[in-house]
Design a protein around this motif. Structure first.
Motif, PDB file in Angstrom:
ATOM      1  N   VAL A  45       0.833  -1.202   0.000  1.00  0.00           N
ATOM      2  CA  VAL A  45       0.000   0.000   0.000  1.00  0.00           C
ATOM      3  C   VAL A  45       0.866   1.250   0.000  1.00  0.00           C
ATOM      4  O   VAL A  45       0.617   2.197  -0.755  1.00  0.00           O
ATOM      5  N   MET A  46       1.893   1.269   0.818  1.00  0.00           N
ATOM      6  CA  MET A  46       2.749   2.455   0.902  1.00  0.00           C
ATOM      7  C   MET A  46       3.498   2.688  -0.405  1.00  0.00           C
ATOM      8  O   MET A  46       3.682   3.828  -0.822  1.00  0.00           O
ATOM      9  N   GLN A  47       3.904   1.613  -1.079  1.00  0.00           N
ATOM     10  CA  GLN A  47       4.528   1.770  -2.402  1.00  0.00           C
ATOM     11  C   GLN A  47       3.517   2.347  -3.392  1.00  0.00           C
ATOM     12  O   GLN A  47       3.853   3.191  -4.217  1.00  0.00           O
ATOM     13  N   ALA A  48       2.262   1.894  -3.290  1.00  0.00           N
ATOM     14  CA  ALA A  48       1.221   2.393  -4.197  1.00  0.00           C
ATOM     15  C   ALA A  48       0.896   3.860  -3.920  1.00  0.00           C
ATOM     16  O   ALA A  48       0.580   4.609  -4.844  1.00  0.00           O
ATOM     17  N   ILE A  49       0.958   4.272  -2.661  1.00  0.00           N
ATOM     18  CA  ILE A  49       0.733   5.684  -2.333  1.00  0.00           C
ATOM     19  C   ILE A  49       1.865   6.522  -2.907  1.00  0.00           C
ATOM     20  O   ILE A  49       1.632   7.571  -3.499  1.00  0.00           O
ATOM     21  N   GLY A  53       1.757  10.899  -3.188  1.00  0.00           N
ATOM     22  CA  GLY A  53       0.400  10.696  -2.709  1.00  0.00           C
ATOM     23  C   GLY A  53      -0.519  10.224  -3.815  1.00  0.00           C
ATOM     24  O   GLY A  53      -0.150  10.151  -4.987  1.00  0.00           O
ATOM     25  N   THR A  54      -1.746   9.885  -3.428  1.00  0.00           N
ATOM     26  CA  THR A  54      -2.748   9.388  -4.367  1.00  0.00           C
ATOM     27  C   THR A  54      -4.125   9.572  -3.736  1.00  0.00           C
ATOM     28  O   THR A  54      -4.224  10.019  -2.601  1.00  0.00           O
ATOM     29  N   THR A  55      -5.155   9.231  -4.472  1.00  0.00           N
ATOM     30  CA  THR A  55      -6.507   9.260  -3.908  1.00  0.00           C
ATOM     31  C   THR A  55      -6.914   7.828  -3.544  1.00  0.00           C
ATOM     32  O   THR A  55      -6.287   6.857  -4.007  1.00  0.00           O
ATOM     33  N   ALA A  56      -7.973   7.693  -2.768  1.00  0.00           N
ATOM     34  CA  ALA A  56      -8.463   6.364  -2.397  1.00  0.00           C
ATOM     35  C   ALA A  56      -8.899   5.584  -3.635  1.00  0.00           C
ATOM     36  O   ALA A  56      -8.652   4.379  -3.736  1.00  0.00           O
ATOM     37  N   VAL A  57      -9.522   6.266  -4.585  1.00  0.00           N
ATOM     38  CA  VAL A  57      -9.962   5.600  -5.818  1.00  0.00           C
ATOM     39  C   VAL A  57      -8.752   5.089  -6.601  1.00  0.00           C
ATOM     40  O   VAL A  57      -8.723   3.934  -7.040  1.00  0.00           O
ATOM     41  N   GLU A  58      -7.752   5.943  -6.782  1.00  0.00           N
ATOM     42  CA  GLU A  58      -6.550   5.538  -7.514  1.00  0.00           C
ATOM     43  C   GLU A  58      -5.820   4.421  -6.781  1.00  0.00           C
ATOM     44  O   GLU A  58      -5.325   3.481  -7.402  1.00  0.00           O
ATOM     45  N   LEU A  59      -5.775   4.510  -5.463  1.00  0.00           N
ATOM     46  CA  LEU A  59      -5.120   3.479  -4.666  1.00  0.00           C
ATOM     47  C   LEU A  59      -5.830   2.140  -4.850  1.00  0.00           C
ATOM     48  O   LEU A  59      -5.182   1.113  -5.060  1.00  0.00           O
ATOM     49  N   GLY A  60      -7.149   2.165  -4.796  1.00  0.00           N
ATOM     50  CA  GLY A  60      -7.912   0.943  -5.009  1.00  0.00           C
ATOM     51  C   GLY A  60      -7.633   0.325  -6.363  1.00  0.00           C
ATOM     52  O   GLY A  60      -7.432  -0.885  -6.483  1.00  0.00           O
ATOM     53  N   ARG A  61      -7.591   1.167  -7.403  1.00  0.00           N
ATOM     54  CA  ARG A  61      -7.293   0.676  -8.763  1.00  0.00           C
ATOM     55  C   ARG A  61      -5.912   0.030  -8.815  1.00  0.00           C
ATOM     56  O   ARG A  61      -5.746  -1.045  -9.382  1.00  0.00           O
ATOM     57  N   THR A  62      -4.928   0.698  -8.251  1.00  0.00           N
ATOM     58  CA  THR A  62      -3.558   0.186  -8.286  1.00  0.00           C
ATOM     59  C   THR A  62      -3.439  -1.148  -7.554  1.00  0.00           C
ATOM     60  O   THR A  62      -2.752  -2.056  -8.012  1.00  0.00           O
ATOM     61  N   LEU A  63      -4.113  -1.242  -6.418  1.00  0.00           N
ATOM     62  CA  LEU A  63      -4.028  -2.456  -5.606  1.00  0.00           C
ATOM     63  C   LEU A  63      -4.991  -3.550  -6.062  1.00  0.00           C
ATOM     64  O   LEU A  63      -4.908  -4.681  -5.596  1.00  0.00           O
ATOM     65  N   GLY A  64      -5.930  -3.197  -6.940  1.00  0.00           N
ATOM     66  CA  GLY A  64      -6.908  -4.173  -7.405  1.00  0.00           C
ATOM     67  C   GLY A  64      -7.985  -4.457  -6.369  1.00  0.00           C
ATOM     68  O   GLY A  64      -8.500  -5.570  -6.293  1.00  0.00           O
ATOM     69  N   VAL A  65      -8.320  -3.433  -5.559  1.00  0.00           N
ATOM     70  CA  VAL A  65      -9.363  -3.577  -4.538  1.00  0.00           C
ATOM     71  C   VAL A  65     -10.380  -2.448  -4.692  1.00  0.00           C
ATOM     72  O   VAL A  65     -10.148  -1.487  -5.411  1.00  0.00           O
ATOM     73  N   SER A  66     -11.495  -2.566  -3.996  1.00  0.00           N
ATOM     74  CA  SER A  66     -12.523  -1.526  -4.052  1.00  0.00           C
ATOM     75  C   SER A  66     -12.056  -0.258  -3.335  1.00  0.00           C
ATOM     76  O   SER A  66     -11.119  -0.289  -2.525  1.00  0.00           O
ATOM     77  N   LYS A  67     -12.748   0.843  -3.623  1.00  0.00           N
ATOM     78  CA  LYS A  67     -12.466   2.104  -2.931  1.00  0.00           C
ATOM     79  C   LYS A  67     -12.676   1.922  -1.429  1.00  0.00           C
ATOM     80  O   LYS A  67     -11.916   2.462  -0.617  1.00  0.00           O
ATOM     81  N   GLN A  68     -13.688   1.158  -1.053  1.00  0.00           N
ATOM     82  CA  GLN A  68     -13.972   0.924   0.363  1.00  0.00           C
ATOM     83  C   GLN A  68     -12.835   0.144   1.035  1.00  0.00           C
ATOM     84  O   GLN A  68     -12.428   0.481   2.144  1.00  0.00           O
ATOM     85  N   GLY A 103       6.109   7.189   7.802  1.00  0.00           N
ATOM     86  CA  GLY A 103       5.880   6.223   6.736  1.00  0.00           C
ATOM     87  C   GLY A 103       7.039   6.179   5.751  1.00  0.00           C
ATOM     88  O   GLY A 103       7.468   5.099   5.326  1.00  0.00           O
ATOM     89  N   MET A 104       7.543   7.349   5.373  1.00  0.00           N
ATOM     90  CA  MET A 104       8.700   7.393   4.468  1.00  0.00           C
ATOM     91  C   MET A 104       9.925   6.744   5.113  1.00  0.00           C
ATOM     92  O   MET A 104      10.667   6.020   4.451  1.00  0.00           O
ATOM     93  N   GLU A 105      10.101   6.994   6.404  1.00  0.00           N
ATOM     94  CA  GLU A 105      11.210   6.366   7.124  1.00  0.00           C
ATOM     95  C   GLU A 105      11.096   4.842   7.053  1.00  0.00           C
ATOM     96  O   GLU A 105      12.094   4.151   6.822  1.00  0.00           O
ATOM     97  N   ALA A 106       9.888   4.320   7.244  1.00  0.00           N
ATOM     98  CA  ALA A 106       9.681   2.872   7.191  1.00  0.00           C
ATOM     99  C   ALA A 106      10.046   2.315   5.814  1.00  0.00           C
ATOM    100  O   ALA A 106      10.667   1.252   5.715  1.00  0.00           O
ATOM    101  N   LEU A 107       9.671   3.018   4.747  1.00  0.00           N
ATOM    102  CA  LEU A 107      10.017   2.555   3.392  1.00  0.00           C
ATOM    103  C   LEU A 107      11.524   2.567   3.167  1.00  0.00           C
ATOM    104  O   LEU A 107      12.081   1.613   2.617  1.00  0.00           O
TER     105      LEU A 107
END
Length: 157
Positions: A45-49, A53-68, A103-107
């Motif tokens: 998820v953090m790589q996808a963000i 940054g990104t939006t929840a919709v874009e994040l869902g698309r990238t990860l192959g999951v719903s916006k929810q 979060g960036m530190e963790a990556l």
């Protein structure tokens, strides 16, 4: 040198087991270095963000999951301090998800730990054999290793 005969099903199991070992070792070290709440899914998820940054919709698309589902994951990352929701400076109607400095530190720490783990594999197998293994895997897999939708693929029943 003896050649061990294997069944076809063993290859994916061994590859998965190697992946699991590396991820488990990564997370044990992350916990030791101040990131006890980091989970394997968080890395995808953090790589996808990403850094922008990104939006929840874009994040869902990238990860192959719903916006929810993406929203629930963002909530989890916010609770542990890895991500935050902000207003898009270019469009105040849009909410962006950004990684926090924590979060960036963790990556960045994850990347260093992966380098250390690769070094251990090189010590055990020999650099030449490990490099050959990596080269062979590049030959047999698609060019872009960043398939961030892998968790959704794996859990899609």
């Amino acid at each position: 040198m003896s050649i061990v005969s294997s069944h076809g099903f063993e290859l994916p199991l061994r590859l998965l087991l190697a992946f699991r070992m590396l991820i488990d070792e990564l997370h044990a070290e992350l916990a030791r270095q101040g990131h006890p709440d980091m989970r394997p899914m968080h890395g995808f998820v953090m790589q996808a963000i990403g850094p922008d940054g990104t939006t929840a919709v874009e994040l869902g698309r990238t990860l192959g999951v719903s916006k929810q589902a993406a929203g629930k994951t963002i909530d989890a990352l916010e609770r542990v301090g890895y991500a935050e929701r902000t207003t898009d400076p270019h469009d105040t109607r849009r909410k962006l998800v950004r990684l926090t400095p924590y979060g960036m530190e963790a990556l960045h720490l994850s990347a260093r730990i992966f380098d250390t783990l690769r070094g251990r594999w090189a010590d055990e197998l020999g650099e030449e054999r490990l490099t050959a293994l990596e080269s062979d895997l590049r030959t047999m897999t698609p060019g872009n290793p960043w398939r961030l939708d892998t968790p959704s693929w794996f859990t899609n029943l």
